[in-house]
Each structure stands twice: as structure tokens, then as C-alpha cells.
Write an enzyme that holds these catalytic residues in place. Structure first.
Site, PDB file in Angstrom:
ATOM      1  N   TYR A   1      -1.779  -0.651  10.874  1.00 46.41           N
ATOM      2  CA  TYR A   1      -1.924  -1.315   9.563  1.00 46.41           C
ATOM      3  C   TYR A   1      -0.724  -1.001   8.666  1.00 46.41           C
ATOM      4  O   TYR A   1      -0.061  -1.905   8.151  1.00 46.41           O
ATOM      5  CB  TYR A   1      -3.227  -0.860   8.871  1.00 46.41           C
TER       6      TYR A   1
ATOM      7  N   THR B   1       0.823  -1.209   0.000  1.00 47.61           N
ATOM      8  CA  THR B   1       0.000   0.000   0.000  1.00 47.61           C
ATOM      9  C   THR B   1       0.858   1.261   0.000  1.00 47.61           C
ATOM     10  O   THR B   1       2.006   1.237   0.463  1.00 47.61           O
ATOM     11  CB  THR B   1      -0.900  -0.013   1.259  1.00 47.61           C
ATOM     12  N   ASP B   2       0.261   2.367  -0.459  1.00 50.76           N
ATOM     13  CA  ASP B   2       0.973   3.652  -0.380  1.00 50.76           C
ATOM     14  C   ASP B   2       0.999   4.182   1.063  1.00 50.76           C
ATOM     15  O   ASP B   2       1.712   5.144   1.352  1.00 50.76           O
ATOM     16  CB  ASP B   2       0.326   4.688  -1.314  1.00 50.76           C
ATOM     17  N   GLU B   3       0.213   3.550   1.949  1.00 47.49           N
ATOM     18  CA  GLU B   3       0.149   4.073   3.322  1.00 47.49           C
ATOM     19  C   GLU B   3       1.478   3.892   4.063  1.00 47.49           C
ATOM     20  O   GLU B   3       1.702   4.520   5.099  1.00 47.49           O
ATOM     21  CB  GLU B   3      -1.003   3.418   4.089  1.00 47.49           C
TER      22      GLU B   3
ATOM     23  N   LYS C   1       2.304  -3.406   7.161  1.00 45.64           N
ATOM     24  CA  LYS C   1       2.597  -3.563   5.731  1.00 45.64           C
ATOM     25  C   LYS C   1       4.041  -3.152   5.448  1.00 45.64           C
ATOM     26  O   LYS C   1       4.734  -3.793   4.649  1.00 45.64           O
ATOM     27  CB  LYS C   1       1.628  -2.722   4.883  1.00 45.64           C
TER      28      LYS C   1
HETATM   29  N1  LIG Z   1      -8.038  -2.038  -0.722  1.00 39.80           N
HETATM   30  C1  LIG Z   1      -7.132  -1.119  -1.032  1.00 39.80           C
HETATM   31  O1  LIG Z   1      -7.478   0.023  -1.323  1.00 39.80           O
HETATM   32  C2  LIG Z   1      -5.666  -1.479  -1.078  1.00 39.80           C
HETATM   33  C3  LIG Z   1      -4.767  -0.547  -1.574  1.00 39.80           C
HETATM   34  C4  LIG Z   1      -3.411  -0.896  -1.649  1.00 39.80           C
HETATM   35  C5  LIG Z   1      -2.984  -2.124  -1.228  1.00 39.80           C
HETATM   36  N2  LIG Z   1      -3.879  -3.008  -0.711  1.00 39.80           N
HETATM   37  C6  LIG Z   1      -3.374  -4.321  -0.290  1.00 39.80           C
HETATM   38  O2  LIG Z   1      -3.957  -5.284  -1.156  1.00 39.80           O
HETATM   39  C7  LIG Z   1      -4.162  -6.503  -0.452  1.00 39.80           C
HETATM   40  C8  LIG Z   1      -5.607  -6.917  -0.569  1.00 39.80           C
HETATM   41  O3  LIG Z   1      -6.409  -5.890   0.001  1.00 39.80           O
HETATM   42  P1  LIG Z   1      -8.006  -6.002  -0.013  1.00 39.80           P
HETATM   43  O4  LIG Z   1      -8.539  -4.636   0.030  1.00 39.80           O
HETATM   44  O5  LIG Z   1      -8.437  -6.941  -1.061  1.00 39.80           O
HETATM   45  O6  LIG Z   1      -8.236  -6.676   1.419  1.00 39.80           O
HETATM   46  P2  LIG Z   1      -9.477  -7.525   1.950  1.00 39.80           P
HETATM   47  O7  LIG Z   1      -9.499  -7.299   3.425  1.00 39.80           O
HETATM   48  O8  LIG Z   1     -10.704  -7.260   1.161  1.00 39.80           O
HETATM   49  O9  LIG Z   1      -9.048  -9.043   1.649  1.00 39.80           O
HETATM   50  C9  LIG Z   1      -7.974  -9.647   2.290  1.00 39.80           C
HETATM   51  C10 LIG Z   1      -8.130 -11.144   2.168  1.00 39.80           C
HETATM   52  O10 LIG Z   1      -6.999 -11.733   2.825  1.00 39.80           O
HETATM   53  C11 LIG Z   1      -7.455 -12.800   3.630  1.00 39.80           C
HETATM   54  N3  LIG Z   1      -6.542 -12.966   4.780  1.00 39.80           N
HETATM   55  C12 LIG Z   1      -6.283 -12.066   5.761  1.00 39.80           C
HETATM   56  N4  LIG Z   1      -5.420 -12.582   6.648  1.00 39.80           N
HETATM   57  C13 LIG Z   1      -5.121 -13.839   6.212  1.00 39.80           C
HETATM   58  C14 LIG Z   1      -4.314 -14.881   6.707  1.00 39.80           C
HETATM   59  N5  LIG Z   1      -3.649 -14.728   7.849  1.00 39.80           N
HETATM   60  N6  LIG Z   1      -4.227 -16.035   6.010  1.00 39.80           N
HETATM   61  C15 LIG Z   1      -4.925 -16.195   4.853  1.00 39.80           C
HETATM   62  N7  LIG Z   1      -5.748 -15.236   4.343  1.00 39.80           N
HETATM   63  C16 LIG Z   1      -5.838 -14.077   5.021  1.00 39.80           C
HETATM   64  C17 LIG Z   1      -8.839 -12.402   4.095  1.00 39.80           C
HETATM   65  O11 LIG Z   1      -9.599 -13.534   4.477  1.00 39.80           O
HETATM   66  C18 LIG Z   1      -9.388 -11.697   2.872  1.00 39.80           C
HETATM   67  O12 LIG Z   1     -10.073 -12.574   2.020  1.00 39.80           O
HETATM   68  C19 LIG Z   1      -3.709  -6.261   0.976  1.00 39.80           C
HETATM   69  O13 LIG Z   1      -2.411  -6.754   1.118  1.00 39.80           O
HETATM   70  C20 LIG Z   1      -3.729  -4.744   1.107  1.00 39.80           C
HETATM   71  O14 LIG Z   1      -2.775  -4.310   2.052  1.00 39.80           O
HETATM   72  C21 LIG Z   1      -5.204  -2.719  -0.625  1.00 39.80           C
END
Ligand SMILES: NC(=O)c1ccc[n+]([C@@H]2O[C@H](COP(=O)([O-])OP(=O)(O)OC[C@H]3O[C@@H](n4cnc5c(N)ncnc54)[C@H](O)[C@@H]3O)[C@@H](O)[C@H]2O)c1
Length: 333
Positions: A159, A134-136, A163
Site C-alpha cells: 500500500y 499518507t504518512d506511511e 502511494k
Molecule cells: N484513511 C486514512 O487514515 C488516510 C490517511 C492518510 C491518507 N489517506 C489517503 O486518503 C485517500 C482516501 O482514503 P480513505 O480512507 O477515504 O479510503 P477509502 O478506501 O475509504 O475510499 C477510497 C475511495 O476510492 C475509490 N476508489 C478506489 N480505487 C478507485 C479507482 N481505481 N477508481 C475510482 N475510484 C476508486 C473507492 O471506491 C472508495 O470510494 C487515499 O488516497 C488514502 O491513501 C487515508
């Protein structure tokens, strides 16, 4: 695309969009989705792939090192897209521990078991580990400037700190073991399959319920919004063409103050689903106590991924937002 791809977190928001996209785009590839099925996941998002003989799902917590080892040795992946993470900043403020477990320990378990397995096969420098971040991790910006790959890390929430920790573990596996890793740091995503707790689904849901639409502080915080499919395209390019050991920042060139975005959603909702009792959904906007340590502004300079990998975000934010709103109207009816 290699033959056997492991995607972690494939039942979550971005992971499920990515899985469906890659499964359709690469008909020769097989996919394993490992996900612990937390509150944020929903297997129904994977209805288009669930019966495919090229798709396997395994319920698994990446904090469980033995289970991670077993699945890697059984499935023998040629590549990994690592998305599994606890992802909601507010939850990390209420209870940081699961974030340290899943995001830091889980990432370590995964990359260390991949390293051991791929090293024994002599594939350490050919099989790719794509780490989605993430950019955070960069902290916050003032009124000007943008995060790039050169920005020093300064995470402010549990969070983003978790990350950042995972990003550093992945980085060290390139420098120490020569592993073929790429890390991406993306701005806020929007689109179908996002959990109700996140900003855009919350605004749509509360508006449709004709309840208060909560906006932190005065809604002055700025985020750069990217459509999830554009992010998935960027992840595919970073996996296929990214240079080992590099990081790529990904963003939509699409900054919005939270309050302006909320008003925009209300305007679209007024057209798409007029309310019987309020003349304008904007009447429901209610300012609530700000999130502690709420970062003021994020913005991304995505010139490296554009220049090196030929990626660009699609320029139809309005169309993507309208499509997204229609998807949630359907969901919340
Ligand atoms: N949503 C955003 O805007 C955004 C932006 C930048 C980066 N990200 C990154 O992208 C990735 C996905 O984000 P998202 O928004 O889809 O998140 P989300 O919370 O919708 O989905 C995360 C998934 O990971 C699974 N998970 C969590 N912990 C786990 C574990 N210990 N073992 C197995 N599975 C596990 C959860 O069950 C869930 O299905 C993350 O790494 C997040 O940091 C998200």
C-alpha cells in the site's frame, strides 16, 4: 474556490466527508465525484449533497484511461482533489495488484489527462491538482522523532509503496511540466464513514457484537490519530493556499499506542452502550498474530502547514472520539 471541482474517491471515507464539507462551505462551486464504488464506498454518505444541482456523480474507474479522458473533457474541471485509492494495508499484503493499478496507474491516468487538457487551455500553472497521500510513505519511526516534509521515503507495505509511487509521479509533473500540484501526507484518520475493516470501526463493531476485539501483536504500535474533519480543513487550505510543488505533512499531535486507544474506546462504549453480558468491553480484547512488516510508530511534525497555511488540529480528541463512537453505535444497531 474555483467553479468546477473534481473529487476522486468521493464515495469513500475521507472523500465523502470532504465533499459534504466543501459543498456546504463554497455555495458558488460545482462538484463532480468520480468513484468506482469499491467495497469501501457508500453513496448514502452523500445524502446531504445528492440532490444538489451543484453535485454530479459519475461511476468511473480511474484505471480506465479512456473514461478518465472523456470525463475530464466533458466536465472541464478547474481543479482536482485526488483521493481515490485502494487504502487498506492488510488487503495490499493479501493482493497487491489492485493497489498498483488504482494508486499508481490510476494516478498517472488522472494527472496525465489533466495535464493534456489544461495545457491545451493554457491553464497548466493555474488549475490545481491536489494529491492526497499518507504518512506511511515514510516508513516507520522508533521511540522518538516525527516525519516531516524532509523525511526520505521508505515505504514498507505494498500500500505505502503504491502511494509513494503516486507521490513521485505527481512530483515529477511539477518539475517536468510546471503543473500546479500540491501533495499532502496525512496520519491515520478517524470519524464517520470509515469502512468496517479499519481499526476503530472494527473495535466498536466487535465489541457491540460481544465478539473478540482483535489487536495485532501486543498492541504496542503507535499511530497519530486525526479527526477526519480536521484533515478536510487541511486539504481545503492546501488546495487554496498551498505553494505549487510543495508537500505538506498533516497530523493530529495525538499519538496513541493501539492497545491504549482500544481500551479508551472500550471505556467510552461502557458509558455510551453498556453491555448486557460483559461488565467491561475490555474483557473482549484478544491479541492476534501481528501484521507482517507492521510499522512500529508513525508521528507527524505538522509545523509547516501550521506556519504557512495557518492550519491546526482541533484539540478535542475525546469529544471527536465519543461523537465517532456514537455514529458507529447507530450504524451497527
Ligand atoms: N484513511 C486514512 O487514515 C488516510 C490517511 C492518510 C491518507 N489517506 C489517503 O486518503 C485517500 C482516501 O482514503 P480513505 O480512507 O477515504 O479510503 P477509502 O478506501 O475509504 O475510499 C477510497 C475511495 O476510492 C475509490 N476508489 C478506489 N480505487 C478507485 C479507482 N481505481 N477508481 C475510482 N475510484 C476508486 C473507492 O471506491 C472508495 O470510494 C487515499 O488516497 C488514502 O491513501 C487515508
Amino acid at each position: 474556490m474555483n467553479k468546477r471541482i473534481m473529487i476522486t474517491g468521493g464515495a469513500g471515507f475521507i472523500g465523502s466527508n470532504l465533499l459534504c464539507c466543501l459543498h456546504e462551505k463554497y455555495p458558488e462551486a460545482n462538484f463532480l465525484n468520480i468513484d468506482k464504488l469499491s467495497y469501501a464506498s457508500d453513496l448514502s454518505y452523500l445524502s446531504s449533497v445528492k440532490d444538489s444541482n451543484r453535485y454530479t456523480f459519475k461511476k468511473l474507474d480511474i484505471v480506465d484511461r479512456d473514461a478518465v479522458r472523456d470525463i475530464i473533457r466533458t466536465y472541464e474541471p478547474d481543479g482536482v482533489f485526488h483521493l481515490a485509492a485502494e487504502s487498506h494495508v492488510d488487503n495490499s499484503i493479501k493482493g497487491p495488484e489492485p493497489f498498483i493499478q488504482s494508486n499508481v496507474v490510476g494516478t498517472f491516468n488522472l494527472i496525465e489527462e489533466c495535464r493534456q487538457f489544461w495545457q491545451r487551455k493554457g491553464k497548466l500553472d493555474s488549475h490545481r491538482f491536489l494529491h492526497v497521500s499518507t504518512d506511511e510513505v515514510y516508513g516507520e519511526l522508533g521511540d522518538d522523532g516525527a516525519f516531516s516534509e524532509e523525511t526520505p521515503y521508505a515505504p514498507n507495505s505494498p500500500y505505502s509503496a503504491s502511494k509513494a509511487g503516486s507521490d513521485f509521479i505527481v512530483r515529477s509533473y511539477f518539475h517536468t511540466y510546471g503543473m500546479n500540484v500540491v501533495t499532502t501526507n496525512c496520519s491515520n484518520n478517524f470519524g464517520p464513514h470509515q469502512h468496517d475493516e479499519k481499526l476503530i470501526p472494527t473495535v466498536i463493531r466487535t465489541a457491540l457484537e460481544e465478539d473478540d476485539i482483535p489487536v495485532y501483536g501486543k498492541g504496542e504500535n503507535v499511530r497519530d490519530w486525526l479527526y477526519v474533519q480536521d484533515h478536510c480543513e487541511a486539504l481545503d487550505l492546501a488546495y487554496q493556499k498551498g505553494r505549487a510543488g510543495e508537500t505538506y505533512t498533516i497530523g493530529g499531535d495525538n499519538e496513541w499506542k493501539n492497545i491504549d486507544l482500544v481500551k479508551k474506546i472500550c471505556d467510552i462504549l461502557n458509558e455510551e452502550h453498556p453491555s448486557g453480558s460483559v461488565s467491561d468491553y475490555k474483557e473482549l480484547i484478544t491479541f492476534v498474530t501481528d501484521r507482517p512488516g507492521h510499522d512500529f510508530r508513525y508521528a507527524i511534525d505538522a509545523s509547516k502547514i501550521k506556519r504557512e497555511l495557518g492550519w491546526s488540529p482541533s484539540d478535542s480528541f475525546e469529544a471527536h472520539l465519543r461523537k465517532t463512537i456514537r455514529w458507529y453505535i447507530e450504524r451497527y444497531q
